[in-house]
Design a protein around this motif. Structure first.
Motif, PDB file in Angstrom:
ATOM      1  N   GLY A   2      12.602   3.089   1.872  1.00 55.99           N
ATOM      2  CA  GLY A   2      12.192   2.510   3.065  1.00 55.99           C
ATOM      3  C   GLY A   2      10.879   2.663   3.637  1.00 55.99           C
ATOM      4  O   GLY A   2      10.918   2.340   4.834  1.00 55.99           O
ATOM      5  N   LYS A   3      10.030   2.942   2.783  1.00 50.34           N
ATOM      6  CA  LYS A   3       8.482   3.049   3.385  1.00 50.34           C
ATOM      7  C   LYS A   3       8.190   1.636   3.661  1.00 50.34           C
ATOM      8  O   LYS A   3       7.310   1.666   4.695  1.00 50.34           O
ATOM      9  CB  LYS A   3       7.510   3.546   2.196  1.00 50.34           C
ATOM     10  CG  LYS A   3       7.852   5.222   1.811  1.00 50.34           C
ATOM     11  CD  LYS A   3       6.781   5.626   0.941  1.00 50.34           C
ATOM     12  CE  LYS A   3       6.786   7.237   0.881  1.00 50.34           C
ATOM     13  NZ  LYS A   3       7.774   7.612  -0.076  1.00 50.34           N
ATOM     14  N   CYS A   4       8.389   0.663   3.039  1.00 51.52           N
ATOM     15  CA  CYS A   4       7.895  -0.645   3.201  1.00 51.52           C
ATOM     16  C   CYS A   4       8.357  -1.132   4.753  1.00 51.52           C
ATOM     17  O   CYS A   4       7.627  -1.756   5.335  1.00 51.52           O
ATOM     18  CB  CYS A   4       8.117  -1.538   2.115  1.00 51.52           C
ATOM     19  SG  CYS A   4       9.739  -1.705   1.643  1.00 51.52           S
ATOM     20  N   ALA A   5       9.476  -0.908   4.978  1.00 53.23           N
ATOM     21  CA  ALA A   5      10.085  -1.268   6.277  1.00 53.23           C
ATOM     22  C   ALA A   5       9.443  -0.598   7.274  1.00 53.23           C
ATOM     23  O   ALA A   5       9.187  -1.107   8.516  1.00 53.23           O
ATOM     24  CB  ALA A   5      11.636  -1.175   6.310  1.00 53.23           C
ATOM     25  N   ASP A   6       9.188   0.735   7.161  1.00 51.01           N
ATOM     26  CA  ASP A   6       8.426   1.652   8.125  1.00 51.01           C
ATOM     27  C   ASP A   6       7.194   1.167   8.598  1.00 51.01           C
ATOM     28  O   ASP A   6       6.786   1.004   9.656  1.00 51.01           O
ATOM     29  CB  ASP A   6       8.242   3.077   7.639  1.00 51.01           C
ATOM     30  CG  ASP A   6       9.761   3.593   7.342  1.00 51.01           C
ATOM     31  OD1 ASP A   6      10.475   3.294   8.107  1.00 51.01           O
ATOM     32  OD2 ASP A   6       9.784   4.862   6.632  1.00 51.01           O
ATOM     33  N   VAL A   7       6.366   0.797   7.616  1.00 53.33           N
ATOM     34  CA  VAL A   7       5.087   0.130   7.911  1.00 53.33           C
ATOM     35  C   VAL A   7       4.800  -1.447   8.355  1.00 53.33           C
ATOM     36  O   VAL A   7       3.991  -1.818   8.939  1.00 53.33           O
ATOM     37  CB  VAL A   7       3.899   0.307   6.813  1.00 53.33           C
ATOM     38  CG1 VAL A   7       3.836   1.856   6.440  1.00 53.33           C
ATOM     39  CG2 VAL A   7       4.411  -0.491   5.347  1.00 53.33           C
ATOM     40  N   CYS A   8       6.069  -2.021   8.174  1.00 55.33           N
ATOM     41  CA  CYS A   8       6.236  -3.399   8.533  1.00 55.33           C
ATOM     42  C   CYS A   8       6.226  -3.567   9.943  1.00 55.33           C
ATOM     43  O   CYS A   8       7.361  -3.632  10.415  1.00 55.33           O
ATOM     44  CB  CYS A   8       7.282  -4.078   7.676  1.00 55.33           C
ATOM     45  SG  CYS A   8       7.036  -5.834   8.066  1.00 55.33           S
ATOM     46  N   ASP A   9       5.009  -4.045  10.568  1.00 55.14           N
ATOM     47  CA  ASP A   9       5.048  -4.231  12.125  1.00 55.14           C
ATOM     48  C   ASP A   9       6.077  -5.232  12.638  1.00 55.14           C
ATOM     49  O   ASP A   9       7.031  -5.147  13.483  1.00 55.14           O
ATOM     50  CB  ASP A   9       3.810  -4.347  12.735  1.00 55.14           C
ATOM     51  CG  ASP A   9       3.016  -3.038  12.861  1.00 55.14           C
ATOM     52  OD1 ASP A   9       3.673  -2.159  12.862  1.00 55.14           O
ATOM     53  OD2 ASP A   9       1.870  -2.928  13.216  1.00 55.14           O
ATOM     54  N   PRO A  10       5.856  -6.342  11.882  1.00 51.80           N
ATOM     55  CA  PRO A  10       6.726  -7.549  12.543  1.00 51.80           C
ATOM     56  C   PRO A  10       8.238  -7.262  11.973  1.00 51.80           C
ATOM     57  O   PRO A  10       8.993  -8.082  12.423  1.00 51.80           O
ATOM     58  CB  PRO A  10       6.134  -8.948  11.534  1.00 51.80           C
ATOM     59  CG  PRO A  10       5.102  -8.361  10.516  1.00 51.80           C
ATOM     60  CD  PRO A  10       4.967  -6.831  10.517  1.00 51.80           C
ATOM     61  N   LYS A  60       0.753  -1.258   0.171  1.00 58.27           N
ATOM     62  CA  LYS A  60      -0.187  -0.097   0.173  1.00 58.27           C
ATOM     63  C   LYS A  60       0.842   1.213   0.121  1.00 58.27           C
ATOM     64  O   LYS A  60       0.551   2.545  -0.444  1.00 58.27           O
ATOM     65  CB  LYS A  60      -1.032   0.170   1.206  1.00 58.27           C
ATOM     66  CG  LYS A  60      -2.082  -1.162   1.009  1.00 58.27           C
ATOM     67  CD  LYS A  60      -2.924  -0.961   2.396  1.00 58.27           C
ATOM     68  CE  LYS A  60      -3.923  -2.259   2.421  1.00 58.27           C
ATOM     69  NZ  LYS A  60      -4.267  -2.696   3.757  1.00 58.27           N
ATOM     70  N   VAL A  61       2.082   1.337   0.775  1.00 60.20           N
ATOM     71  CA  VAL A  61       2.829   2.352   0.444  1.00 60.20           C
ATOM     72  C   VAL A  61       3.850   2.449  -0.377  1.00 60.20           C
ATOM     73  O   VAL A  61       4.583   3.491  -0.817  1.00 60.20           O
ATOM     74  CB  VAL A  61       3.567   2.392   2.058  1.00 60.20           C
ATOM     75  CG1 VAL A  61       2.466   2.604   3.191  1.00 60.20           C
ATOM     76  CG2 VAL A  61       4.618   1.255   2.419  1.00 60.20           C
ATOM     77  N   CYS A  62       3.911   1.244  -1.101  1.00 63.63           N
ATOM     78  CA  CYS A  62       5.291   1.330  -2.096  1.00 63.63           C
ATOM     79  C   CYS A  62       4.871   2.229  -3.254  1.00 63.63           C
ATOM     80  O   CYS A  62       3.768   2.005  -3.713  1.00 63.63           O
ATOM     81  CB  CYS A  62       5.453  -0.220  -2.874  1.00 63.63           C
ATOM     82  SG  CYS A  62       6.761  -0.129  -3.892  1.00 63.63           S
ATOM     83  N   PRO A  63       5.704   3.069  -3.439  1.00 62.33           N
ATOM     84  CA  PRO A  63       5.418   4.092  -4.632  1.00 62.33           C
ATOM     85  C   PRO A  63       5.732   3.809  -5.796  1.00 62.33           C
ATOM     86  O   PRO A  63       5.530   4.505  -7.072  1.00 62.33           O
ATOM     87  CB  PRO A  63       6.372   5.412  -4.187  1.00 62.33           C
ATOM     88  CG  PRO A  63       7.547   4.694  -3.520  1.00 62.33           C
ATOM     89  CD  PRO A  63       7.037   3.538  -2.875  1.00 62.33           C
ATOM     90  N   ASP A  87      14.055  -6.769   5.502  1.00 62.23           N
ATOM     91  CA  ASP A  87      15.705  -6.857   5.819  1.00 62.23           C
ATOM     92  C   ASP A  87      16.407  -6.272   4.404  1.00 62.23           C
ATOM     93  O   ASP A  87      16.461  -7.243   3.525  1.00 62.23           O
ATOM     94  CB  ASP A  87      16.033  -8.042   6.231  1.00 62.23           C
ATOM     95  CG  ASP A  87      17.933  -7.812   6.461  1.00 62.23           C
ATOM     96  OD1 ASP A  87      18.264  -6.752   6.302  1.00 62.23           O
ATOM     97  OD2 ASP A  87      18.207  -9.096   6.618  1.00 62.23           O
ATOM     98  N   TYR A  88      16.686  -4.956   4.159  1.00 64.02           N
ATOM     99  CA  TYR A  88      17.155  -4.380   3.153  1.00 64.02           C
ATOM    100  C   TYR A  88      18.701  -5.063   2.852  1.00 64.02           C
ATOM    101  O   TYR A  88      19.366  -4.910   2.074  1.00 64.02           O
ATOM    102  CB  TYR A  88      17.352  -3.035   3.087  1.00 64.02           C
ATOM    103  CG  TYR A  88      16.042  -2.576   3.077  1.00 64.02           C
ATOM    104  CD1 TYR A  88      14.975  -2.464   2.055  1.00 64.02           C
ATOM    105  CD2 TYR A  88      15.675  -1.277   4.128  1.00 64.02           C
ATOM    106  CE1 TYR A  88      13.829  -1.961   1.862  1.00 64.02           C
ATOM    107  CE2 TYR A  88      14.543  -0.738   4.053  1.00 64.02           C
ATOM    108  CZ  TYR A  88      13.443  -1.128   3.027  1.00 64.02           C
ATOM    109  OH  TYR A  88      12.180  -0.460   2.982  1.00 64.02           O
TER     110      TYR A  88
END
Lengths: 343, 649
Positions: free
Chosen positions: B300-308, B252-255, B312-313
């Motif tokens: 880095g948006k996806c990692a920001d919203v990833c709760d669990p 949802k956040v990936c641009p 891992d980039y």
């Protein structure tokens, strides 16, 4: 210009410092035009070294004897052998390295540049001198051969007396060496395979007749084989005499020695000898031309090897003697190699 | 020591006896000094023929046999066994090929008979110098690998895993399923492709004997049948599947929006994505080619919203080494690109689709949820033209071969289209209808009779956009008319071609490919699932175009072949391998470089043979300038004697 004194000095130091066992080089020959191979062990003898247009011998051939001698010795001297090489000869060293026949540490290479000339073809010079005996020969700076005879000196343009292989030579200066003498001159030739064209342009019948005539002369003295730095096999397919017999050669092995070729110099057998030799040198011959030079019957053996060199280059883009780490012609392939001969 | 050889000349019905006087050959050879017994028989390979050999060995105390018959590729083993049954070493048996190399290629009986004698005599010379050898035994790594996880790979992996052997299944894409999972319905029963495949996919993921490596590619392979060592590169997905809860917040956040491979460009996906809802493994993959900045992290948006914290980039490619005993290669197919079809618009027109795109369009899980709509304006197409053999059967321009499945799937497409758009009209341009298969012909008939599909026999010369429609210029060769149709949509039944990079894999595995790039079987009729390399088997469309039932059947066949290796503790290898002659070896290493099986190495300046790797091809022997390596039982000495025998009167 190659400074002979530098060569002598380096040789002297190598022997004095005991860095090499001995030095294989050239010394004054007996007939004025030809130099002679020299094996110099004593430092004081280094003064006998020469460098002149008559240094046409490929001295790398003697590495074979050195290797055999060393194999016989119980406590061999592990120091390298010093060896004087020209451009063509240095490629032979690369082939010997490629075939793991020698190790790089086995030789200390004194590389001498042919600069803008090369070595002479004795026969061409003899023709020019019309029976006069040369006392001394040298190149001047304008690509002339300066010949000193009892009548004084004459100048002959280099192109008239150079060995054919020098005219077609793509290297001119050593490609592998420890010390380099002379100028590193970049010289290119567009006539690398010019001599073979003469034969290529003949019709099939003319070719056959040509070679028939040539091979008919062959007395199977094997001088071509003896002088060749690549003909180092212990056992040669053409003569049962050289078959290696060691303590563990069994009677069965001896009985199974195959006589592929008869010893007698009949045309069919001689043909086979020369064809096998040419095939065995394909992708290995570095065109030092020694086989042809030593032939007492003037058989143009070099044509055969040169033709195969040309085939290797045009078909497979393969050139030998520049890289000791490359795979051999027959044991390597590329995806883009032509295969239209496979039907 | 004088040999006592038996010579057995086969008539092969009239295959040999028609051109060769077999009795004369047997008589002549009977007079050879090393031959103790000779006879002829109508079919030497028959049971009575073999018994005749076995009995003759015992009766005449033979120590070696020569059978003059067909090629050794056919019956060498048969007669080796007969020799063994007679009590002599199996390698004291040689074949003289007087069929393929004599009777079949000659007409003159007299001359052919002389030639047959010479061939037989040279075989007698050879066998007289044969060594008695014992097969070389070596242990088997009892695991298998399957490369490619489409339907064929999945089937092969399941078949093997279900017998209790461990299977490593390697797939280059993020999910298993291959092309079958993209299909809507399957001919001729019209059952839903996903519904029948996804249970198998789930079974793979849950199977305790299957180790699944997705997003992975084979990098290197060494070893030999029974003992392969495979290095696999596992590409980083940048998502830890164990932590991922499939919440879908990341997409949802990936641009980034890029074209979706699964829907063949009909929809878009994000740089972080799940290939399709039923994907196995069920996890997301971050596609580093489209991610705006991974290293260094620019978004880095996806990692920001990833709760669990599953993203891992810093994930790196991993090299995994696997030891296996057998390999099944099921790398499948790709469609011939529309871009290659200049006459059909080079893929420029959005409403000209290929077969797989049309499958997605019909699929309930597809971009339009199963509604057939034009990609350009989302209108329902009222006239659709299907073009068969698009790229197939066209040796001048495209692929020479028939892609085999297009006749059937085009009939299916037309039928599906009619089911979605009952008032629409489907036209099919075809060259021939090839509907060989159970229920296939009836299926095509149904399309014509029940769904009113118009079949036009002829080729389409050109298609182009005209007034918002696709104008199709073709010919109906049965009516002898030119045809012009203004269609709303055109579907090209693109040729099947081997999957991209299959040639590179083949090179890596040292198996051969055919002229079209498909993997080459060992024998087109009798060994269709084996590659020429022992221990490597072929399954599915990687070997040739084939439909699902055929791919599945071949996969099970390949699995059975692989299991035949895994079920043994030890394998045996022919002892007719290279032997070095150290006295003559100068250690130049040319044979080492030239050996296609990596069986040779240099040790202390002399060549050494790994007998298990050596296939006895003799390339080393031919390369060696010094005759320092030879192959047992076909030594230069034997060849020399054979030449003498064939030249001698």
């Amino acid at each position: 210009m190659v400074n002979l004194d530098d060569l002598k000095k380096e040789a002297l130091n190598l022997l004095k410092d005991e860095k090499v066992k001995y030095i294989i080089g050239y010394t004054e020959g007996s007939n004025g035009t030809s130099a002679a191979p020299a094996f110099i062990k004593n430092p004081e003898d280094t003064d006998k070294l020469v460098w002149n247009p008559g240094c046409f011998h490929n001295l790398t051939r003697f590495l074979r004897d050195e290797k055999k001698r060393k194999a016989r010795e119980k406590h061999p001297d592990e120091r390298p052998v010093g060896i004087v090489v020209k451009g063509c000869d240095s490629r032979a060293i690369n082939v010997l390295l490629q075939e793991k026949y020698i190790k790089r540490d086995d030789v200390f290479i004194l590389g001498v540049s042919c600069e803008s000339t090369g070595v002479i073809d004795e026969k061409k010079v003899a023709k020019k001198l019309k029976g006069k005996k040369a006392q001394k020969i040298e190149w001047d700076t304008n690509r002339n051969l300066v010949v000193t005879t009892e009548d004084g000196t004459t100048k002959i343009p280099a192109d008239e007396v150079l060995a054919e292989r020098c005219v077609e030579c793509p290297v001119h200066s050593p490609v592998v060496y420890d010390i380099f003498f002379g100028d590193k001159i970049k010289r290119t030739t567009d006539a690398q395979f010019k001599s073979v064209e003469k034969i290529e342009n003949l019709s099939q019948k003319e070719k056959w007749d040509f070679w028939k005539k040539q091979f008919d002369k062959c007395i199977r003295c094997y001088a071509c084989r003896s002088v060749c730095p690549m003909c180092y096999c212990d056992e040669c397919v053409v003569d049962t005499i050289s078959f290696a017999v060691t303590a563990d050669t069994t009677a069965e092995e001896k009985a199974q020695r195959i006589k592929w070729i008869e010893k007698s110099p009949t045309p069919s057998e001689t043909f086979i000898y020369h064809i096998i030799r040419a095939i065995h040198l394909a992708g290995r011959c570095i065109d030092c031309g020694e086989c042809e030079r030593v032939c007492p019957l003037d058989i143009p053996i070099r044509f055969l090897n040169k033709k195969l060199e040309k085939e290797a280059k045009s078909l497979f883009d393969y050139e030998v003697g520049f890289d000791p780490d490359q795979l051999s012609l027959v044991s390597s392939f590329k995806d883009e190699d032509p295969e239209d001969f496979i039907r | 020591m004088k040999k006592r050889t038996g010579v057995f000349v086969c008539h092969c019905g009239i295959n040999i006896a028609g051109t060769v006087d077999v009795k004369k050959v047997a008589d002549k050879l009977g007079k050879h000094k090393a031959v103790a017994h000779s006879e002829d028989y109508v079919y030497m390979c028959s049971d009575p023929g073999q018994n005749l050999i076995t009995n003759a060995i015992k009766e005449h105390k033979l120590d070696s046999i020569v059978v003059s018959c067909c090629s050794p590729t056919l019956h060498e083993k048969t007669f080796q066994n007969a020799a063994k049954a007679g009590g002599i070493n199996e390698f004291q048996s040689e074949i003289a090929n007087i069929r393929e190399q004599c009777s079949w290629v000659h007409k003159d009986k007299e001359k052919a008979t002389i030639k047959a004698e010479k061939i037989t005599r040279s075989a007698v010379e050879r066998v007289n110098k044969n060594e008695s050898l014992e097969p070389i035994s070596f242990p088997v790594t009892r695991r298998a690998m399957v490369i490619g996880a489409g339907i064929a790979g999945i089937q092969a992996a399941l078949d093997m895993a279900n017998t209790g052997y461990e299977v490593v299944l390697v797939e280059k894409n993020p999910s298993i399923g291959g092309h079958m999972i993209q299909l809507s319905e399957t001919f001729p029963t019209l059952d839903c492709s996903q519904c029948i495949l996804s249970p198998k996919m789930v079974e793979v993921s849950k199977h305790e004997n299957i180790k699944l490596l997705t997003y992975s590619e084979v990098q290197e392979i060494s070893g030999y049948v029974g003992n392969f060592n495979v290095k696999i590169k596992k590409n980083p997905t940048f998502v830890d599947p164990d932590k991922c809860t499939l919440c879908d917040e990341c997409t949802k956040v990936c641009p980034v929006l890029t074209s979706d491979e699964f829907d063949l460009g009909l929809t878009g996906r994000r740089a972080i994505y799940m290939p399709f809802p039923q994907a196995i493994p069920a996890t997301y993959t971050l596609d580093d080619k489209h991610c705006p900045g991974l290293l260094p992290i620019a978004c880095g948006k996806c990692a920001d919203v990833c709760d669990p914290g599953a993203i891992d980039y810093d994930m790196k490619p991993e090299i995994i080494e696997e030891e296996v005993g057998a390999i099944v290669i099921a790398t499948g197919f790709d469609l011939y690109e529309k871009e290659e079809m200049g006459e059909y618009g080079s893929g420029k027109y959005p409403d000209v689709l290929d077969g797989l795109q049309f499958e997605r369009l019909c699929s309930a899980s597809g971009p339009t949820q199963g509604e057939v709509l034009r990609p350009s304006d989302h209108k329902v197409p009222k006239e659709v033209v299907f073009i068969q053999c698009s790229g197939s059967r066209d040796p001048e321009q495209h692929c020479a071969y028939c892609s085999k499945i297009c006749c059937m799937y085009t009939a299916k497409h037309a039928m599906l289209y009619k089911h979605h758009v009952p008032d629409g009209q489907a036209y099919i341009f075809y060259i021939d209808i090839r509907s060989g298969g159970k229920g296939y012909e009836e299926f095509v008939q149904r399309a014509v009779e029940e769904d009113g599909v118009v079949y036009l026999r002829g080729k389409v010369s050109k298609i182009f956009e005209y007034n918002g429609k696709i104008r199709v210029w073709g010919v109906d060769t049965l009516a002898g008319k030119d045809i012009e149709i203004d269609a709303d949509m055109v579907v090209l039944a693109q040729a099947m071609r081997p999957s991209k990079d299959a040639d590179k894999l083949a090179k890596l595995l040292k198996i051969s490919i055919d002229k079209d790039g498909f993997l080459q079987e060992a024998h087109p009729k009798l060994r269709p699932v084996e590659s020429v390399t022992a221990g490597m088997f072929l399954a599915g469309a990687a070997q040739a175009p084939k439909d699902i039932p055929e791919a599945v059947a071949q996969a099970s066949g390949a699995a059975a072949k692989a299991l035949a290796i895994l079920s043994q503790e030890n394998l045996f290898h022919s002892p007719q391998v290279a032997k070095s002659i150290p006295n003559l070896c100068t250690g130049c290493g040319m044979c080492v470089d030239v050996c296609p099986y990596d069986a040779l190495s240099l040790k202390n300046g002399k060549v050494e043979v790994n007998e298990v790797l050596c296939e006895g091809c003799g390339t080393c022997s031919a390369t060696c300038l010094r005759a320092a390596i030879e192959v047992k039982n076909i030594t230069p000495y034997q060849i020399y004697e054979m030449i003498n025998a064939s030249l001698g009167g």
